[in-house]
Each structure stands twice: as structure tokens, then as C-alpha cells.
Scaffold this motif. Sequence first.
Motif, PDB file in Angstrom:
ATOM      1  N   ARG B  80       0.864  -1.183   0.000  1.00 55.74           N
ATOM      2  CA  ARG B  80       0.000   0.000   0.000  1.00 55.74           C
ATOM      3  C   ARG B  80       0.897   1.228   0.000  1.00 55.74           C
ATOM      4  O   ARG B  80       1.367   1.632   1.062  1.00 55.74           O
ATOM      5  N   PRO B  81       1.182   1.812  -1.168  1.00 55.73           N
ATOM      6  CA  PRO B  81       2.110   2.956  -1.167  1.00 55.73           C
ATOM      7  C   PRO B  81       1.518   4.162  -0.462  1.00 55.73           C
ATOM      8  O   PRO B  81       0.325   4.454  -0.609  1.00 55.73           O
ATOM      9  N   ARG B  83       1.812   7.108  -1.200  1.00 55.63           N
ATOM     10  CA  ARG B  83       1.330   8.058  -2.194  1.00 55.63           C
ATOM     11  C   ARG B  83      -0.142   7.862  -2.535  1.00 55.63           C
ATOM     12  O   ARG B  83      -0.810   8.762  -3.001  1.00 55.63           O
ATOM     13  N   LEU B  84      -0.635   6.636  -2.341  1.00 60.10           N
ATOM     14  CA  LEU B  84      -2.045   6.365  -2.610  1.00 60.10           C
ATOM     15  C   LEU B  84      -2.867   6.432  -1.323  1.00 60.10           C
ATOM     16  O   LEU B  84      -3.944   5.856  -1.243  1.00 60.10           O
ATOM     17  N   GLY B  85      -2.324   7.105  -0.320  1.00 57.54           N
ATOM     18  CA  GLY B  85      -3.082   7.289   0.905  1.00 57.54           C
ATOM     19  C   GLY B  85      -2.971   6.114   1.851  1.00 57.54           C
ATOM     20  O   GLY B  85      -3.584   6.097   2.913  1.00 57.54           O
ATOM     21  N   GLY B  86      -2.185   5.100   1.470  1.00 56.70           N
ATOM     22  CA  GLY B  86      -1.992   3.970   2.365  1.00 56.70           C
ATOM     23  C   GLY B  86      -3.155   2.989   2.381  1.00 56.70           C
ATOM     24  O   GLY B  86      -3.186   2.075   3.205  1.00 56.70           O
ATOM     25  N   ASN B  87      -4.095   3.146   1.444  1.00 51.51           N
ATOM     26  CA  ASN B  87      -5.249   2.242   1.429  1.00 51.51           C
ATOM     27  C   ASN B  87      -5.249   1.314   0.223  1.00 51.51           C
ATOM     28  O   ASN B  87      -5.570   0.141   0.324  1.00 51.51           O
ATOM     29  N   GLU B  88      -4.852   1.840  -0.938  1.00 55.18           N
ATOM     30  CA  GLU B  88      -4.946   1.071  -2.174  1.00 55.18           C
ATOM     31  C   GLU B  88      -3.722   0.165  -2.329  1.00 55.18           C
ATOM     32  O   GLU B  88      -2.603   0.574  -2.022  1.00 55.18           O
ATOM     33  N   ARG B  89      -3.950  -1.055  -2.817  1.00 55.19           N
ATOM     34  CA  ARG B  89      -2.846  -1.991  -3.010  1.00 55.19           C
ATOM     35  C   ARG B  89      -2.380  -2.009  -4.461  1.00 55.19           C
ATOM     36  O   ARG B  89      -3.188  -2.061  -5.379  1.00 55.19           O
ATOM     37  N   VAL B  90      -1.058  -1.981  -4.634  1.00 52.54           N
ATOM     38  CA  VAL B  90      -0.483  -2.184  -5.971  1.00 52.54           C
ATOM     39  C   VAL B  90       0.598  -3.250  -5.850  1.00 52.54           C
ATOM     40  O   VAL B  90       1.007  -3.620  -4.744  1.00 52.54           O
ATOM     41  N   GLY B  91       1.049  -3.758  -6.999  1.00 54.99           N
ATOM     42  CA  GLY B  91       2.056  -4.806  -7.004  1.00 54.99           C
ATOM     43  C   GLY B  91       3.392  -4.283  -6.505  1.00 54.99           C
ATOM     44  O   GLY B  91       3.764  -3.135  -6.763  1.00 54.99           O
ATOM     45  N   VAL B  92       4.114  -5.129  -5.802  1.00 51.74           N
ATOM     46  CA  VAL B  92       5.388  -4.693  -5.229  1.00 51.74           C
ATOM     47  C   VAL B  92       6.353  -4.222  -6.327  1.00 51.74           C
ATOM     48  O   VAL B  92       7.139  -3.298  -6.110  1.00 51.74           O
ATOM     49  N   PHE B  93       6.275  -4.834  -7.538  1.00 59.52           N
ATOM     50  CA  PHE B  93       7.196  -4.445  -8.619  1.00 59.52           C
ATOM     51  C   PHE B  93       6.778  -3.141  -9.292  1.00 59.52           C
ATOM     52  O   PHE B  93       7.510  -2.616 -10.129  1.00 59.52           O
ATOM     53  N   ALA B  94       5.602  -2.632  -8.946  1.00 58.14           N
ATOM     54  CA  ALA B  94       5.183  -1.312  -9.412  1.00 58.14           C
ATOM     55  C   ALA B  94       5.534  -0.244  -8.379  1.00 58.14           C
ATOM     56  O   ALA B  94       5.125   0.903  -8.514  1.00 58.14           O
ATOM     57  N   THR B  95       6.306  -0.626  -7.363  1.00 51.58           N
ATOM     58  CA  THR B  95       6.712   0.300  -6.309  1.00 51.58           C
ATOM     59  C   THR B  95       8.195   0.096  -6.001  1.00 51.58           C
ATOM     60  O   THR B  95       8.826  -0.830  -6.507  1.00 51.58           O
ATOM     61  N   ARG B  96       8.712   0.958  -5.123  1.00 54.71           N
ATOM     62  CA  ARG B  96      10.077   0.776  -4.632  1.00 54.71           C
ATOM     63  C   ARG B  96      10.054   0.367  -3.167  1.00 54.71           C
ATOM     64  O   ARG B  96      11.022   0.564  -2.437  1.00 54.71           O
ATOM     65  N   SER B  97       8.954  -0.198  -2.770  1.00 52.98           N
ATOM     66  CA  SER B  97       8.778  -0.693  -1.403  1.00 52.98           C
ATOM     67  C   SER B  97       9.926  -1.608  -0.980  1.00 52.98           C
ATOM     68  O   SER B  97      10.583  -2.248  -1.800  1.00 52.98           O
ATOM     69  N   THR B  98      10.142  -1.690   0.322  1.00 47.68           N
ATOM     70  CA  THR B  98      11.187  -2.571   0.851  1.00 47.68           C
ATOM     71  C   THR B  98      10.774  -4.044   0.860  1.00 47.68           C
ATOM     72  O   THR B  98      11.634  -4.897   1.046  1.00 47.68           O
ATOM     73  N   TYR B  99       9.504  -4.352   0.648  1.00 48.20           N
ATOM     74  CA  TYR B  99       9.032  -5.744   0.775  1.00 48.20           C
ATOM     75  C   TYR B  99       9.263  -6.543  -0.506  1.00 48.20           C
ATOM     76  O   TYR B  99       8.352  -7.172  -1.041  1.00 48.20           O
ATOM     77  N   ARG B 100      10.515  -6.512  -1.022  1.00 52.09           N
ATOM     78  CA  ARG B 100      10.843  -7.110  -2.303  1.00 52.09           C
ATOM     79  C   ARG B 100      11.441  -8.499  -2.111  1.00 52.09           C
ATOM     80  O   ARG B 100      11.973  -8.812  -1.046  1.00 52.09           O
ATOM     81  N   PRO B 101      11.417  -9.319  -3.162  1.00 51.62           N
ATOM     82  CA  PRO B 101      12.054 -10.634  -3.054  1.00 51.62           C
ATOM     83  C   PRO B 101      13.540 -10.537  -2.704  1.00 51.62           C
ATOM     84  O   PRO B 101      14.022 -11.293  -1.861  1.00 51.62           O
ATOM     85  N   ASN B 102      14.255  -9.637  -3.340  1.00 48.59           N
ATOM     86  CA  ASN B 102      15.649  -9.380  -2.981  1.00 48.59           C
ATOM     87  C   ASN B 102      15.714  -7.989  -2.344  1.00 48.59           C
ATOM     88  O   ASN B 102      15.144  -7.038  -2.879  1.00 48.59           O
ATOM     89  N   PRO B 103      16.411  -7.863  -1.204  1.00 47.85           N
ATOM     90  CA  PRO B 103      16.337  -6.616  -0.423  1.00 47.85           C
ATOM     91  C   PRO B 103      17.223  -5.508  -0.971  1.00 47.85           C
ATOM     92  O   PRO B 103      18.010  -4.914  -0.251  1.00 47.85           O
ATOM     93  N   LEU B 104      17.097  -5.238  -2.289  1.00 47.96           N
ATOM     94  CA  LEU B 104      17.962  -4.265  -2.961  1.00 47.96           C
ATOM     95  C   LEU B 104      17.273  -2.916  -3.077  1.00 47.96           C
ATOM     96  O   LEU B 104      16.180  -2.816  -3.633  1.00 47.96           O
TER      97      LEU B 104
END
Lengths: 248, 248
Positions: B80-81, B83-104
Motif C-alpha cells: 500500500r504505497p 502516495r495512494l493514501g496507504g489504502n490502495e494496493r499495488v504490485g510490489v514491482f510497481a513500487t520501490r517498497s522494501t518488501y521485495r524478493p531481494n532486499p535491494l
Amino acid sequence: MSESRHNVTIRPIGYARSCFKEKFGIPRQPGLVPHARARIKMLAPYNRPEAFRGIEDFSHLWISFLFHQHLGAAWRATVRPPRLGGNERVGVFATRSTYRPNPLGLSVVQLDRIEIAGDAVTLHVSGVDLLDGTPVVDIKPYVPYADALPDAHGGFAPTPPDRTLSITFTEAAEQQIAAREAAGLADLRALITELLRLDPRPAYRGHETQAADFGMRLYDFDLRWRIEGKEVTVTALVNSGTRGGSEK
Amino acid sequence: MSESRHNVTIRPIGYARSCFKEKFGIPRQPGLVPHARARIKMLAPYNRPEAFRGIEDFSHLWISFLFHQHLGAAWRATVRPPRLGGNERVGVFATRSTYRPNPLGLSVVQLDRIEIAGDAVTLHVSGVDLLDGTPVVDIKPYVPYADALPDAHGGFAPTPPDRTLSITFTEAAEQQIAAREAAGLADLRALITELLRLDPRPAYRGHETQAADFGMRLYDFDLRWRIEGKEVTVTALVNSGTRGGSEK
């Protein structure tokens, strides 16, 4: 080197299938050859469509990948970038050379479309400088307001490479290209033109004036061309089998 | 997940020391807070001056780093980025979130200068969004002709964040800032102004109108402020000890 608590194991999340079958001839930065296409096929469990929700709203992506042909190779403190003619040494951290302490590559690519079919998730991208078979370790959106810094200035590569070569095709090459385009390889002529304008010759040979023949692997064929001064003639597309990169 | 022949161990080559001592309050992209400074101190054997030869000719660098506070955490397919108010969900690969498969992580920063003293090599950079203690795994030059894509467009974050907050300082805060600037923390007032204009509150609280007090750790102190509507008042810099990010 002592083991650190911050050493981490990085795992491929997908693999790139690209038109570039060997290192010779690959553009030295992404974006230089807009028709260079690749597909990134995601591995399980990263092939969940929801992990890509919203990605199609971005025009470009950062692809973090491994220099898989350099795994296990030693790093080098200095390298000789082709842009400097292959003679002058600069620090590896002032370049994007593969001879890095960690074998991480980074390319910005255009996202053409995402294909979801059953449990297969494939990103179709273009403008790539990725070797076929490259392990992809991360995909991030290109965020223009943060990433586009047109006023940045850049050391030994301040401007795009020279593209003053003129490209012509023999009648035989034209026919071979037309046949492959008819068989589904769209925009092959444009791809070849964009590639050869960048002059894939080794940097130290780029100032030669005598005619010489070269070849590189592309898709499933060898692309052959002759260069003389600023004139490039594409002579043939022949079935692959020999290694490219050397004189033919 | 099966072990792959392309799994690789990534090792820190240096560590970032930054003004940001906790995640709360860190800008959500690099470049948003030009006065946010960090030093990247290289580890042996990557502290060889020649490995940086020519780097000072580049104005900006890509820093690849590890999300070290997320090592060992599970990835998430959707996030939940803010930027979207923390409510809407988008795919992790459409964000730079820390919850990635590799912690890069990946940040572009401005290179202010490189300091070489004996066997210590330190890069001084600014515009950072790096947590203090971040392990750096690669440093690459920003190459404007390849990386600056002003025509790219970007999903849910097409433009920089809103900066309509107005920032004022209490007399006590002004004096505390002046004292720390006199003691060597240059441009501290500018840093605080840039930071608070970005409104570090959790996204879901960004539309509240009643007055509330917040705090975040910065350098060795807690920065305290009150927000009411669009008005931010910096109330105090107090010796660190409590955790920030919550109401004070």
C-alpha cells in the motif's frame, strides 16, 4: 574477507530472453537501440499477477540483474572504458563495467506490455542491453520526478555515442531481412540499423580506415557486415554456428 | 525454493552514515531533500583510491544498497504505497517498497566530493533517502544521456509530492538550530524545512485537520513539530532517547 552479517544471498526472480546471444555487439548502455527487445519471464513464486498490479502505468522500468558470465570473476579497481578508446584507465566505480565487487547490473528499459497467461507472467521490454539468459533480480518503476536529472553531468560519457556511420544493405541482405520480418521478426531492419550505427567494433579498432568484415550473433543468426571508413554495408544474415565478434 | 546456480552472495562494499536514524521521516525518494547528507565510507579492499578515479567528474551517482532492517523479512506481492493514501494496493514491482524478493534498494544521489585520507575513502553525497548504517553494495555513475528520461511517465506517482505546508519555527527552536549550526551542522534549518514540507506523517493521517505533535530522530536529536491544517511549527530539538514517529 571476513563474512559480514550483511552478506545476503540474491536469487533470480526471472530470466531475460533477448536478441543478444553474446556480449559482442551489445549496446553499451540501455536505450541506445530502441528496437532491441527482450522478454523477462518470471520464476515462481514471483509470477503472481498481483505483484505487477499497476506496473503498466509506468513507461519505463529499472531492471537489476546479474552479470552471469562474470560470476566468480575477480573485481578490478580500474578498467579501460571503450568510450575512452580502450586505452585510458578509470576507476571501476566511475564506470558501469562488469568487473565490479558485486556482479550487479542496472538498466532502464521501456515497458511495452505485460503478458499474463495462466501462471506465466512475461514483461515485454525494449531498448535493452541485456544478454540472452540474464538473471533478473529486481524490477522497479522508473519514477521520472526522482530519476530524470537532465542537468546532471557525466564524466567521460557526457553525450550519446557518435552515430555518423551510414548503413546500407546488399540486395541479398535485404531479401534475408524481409523474409525474417515476414516470418515474425518485426522491425529487424530498424534494429540492425540502430545497432550498426553504434559501431560494435572494439574501441581500439574504431579508427581504422581499411575495409574489414565483422559479424555478431543476433537472434538465431549471424549478422555480417563490412565497414570501410564511415560506410557500413550489411552483407548477409547466415545461420548461426560460428562465434561472432571476430573478423569474418 | 530450489537453489539456483545463479544465486549469488552480495557483500557490502561500504556503509552510509546519514542524518536519518530511523525509518520514520525519511524522504520516500531520493532528491526530495537536497540538504539530506550522507557519507559513504568504503570497506577494505574497496577503499583503493584508484577504484574511484574519474568519479568526481560525475555530478550524480546510483547507490545500490541493502534494506538492512528488512533482511530476512518475507516479500509481499502487493503493498500500500503512501502516495495512494496507504489504502490502495499495488504490485510490489510497481513500487520501490522494501518488501521485495531481494532486499535491494536504489537511490540516485548528488556527489558533493570524495575524500581520500590515508586508507580511508569517503564519498560525501546529498539528497539521500538512506537510513544511517545502510550497507552499500554498488556505486555507479549517473549517465544523463542514458538515465535521464524526462518524457517517461509514471503510474501513481507522476509528479513530486505536494509541498504546500508552510513551516515556521518557535523562538526556542530557532535558537537551538542556530547553536547546532554554529557547532558545525551546516544548513540544518534548510534541511528541517525541506523535510517537514514533505509531511512525514503516516499517509492515513495526512488529511487530519486537528492539531497534533510529532517527532523524528535526526542526527543526534529528536526534531519535534506541531501540525495544524497546512501550518507546521517546529517546536524543539531535544536530546535523543525516545523513539520518533509517534505523537509526542
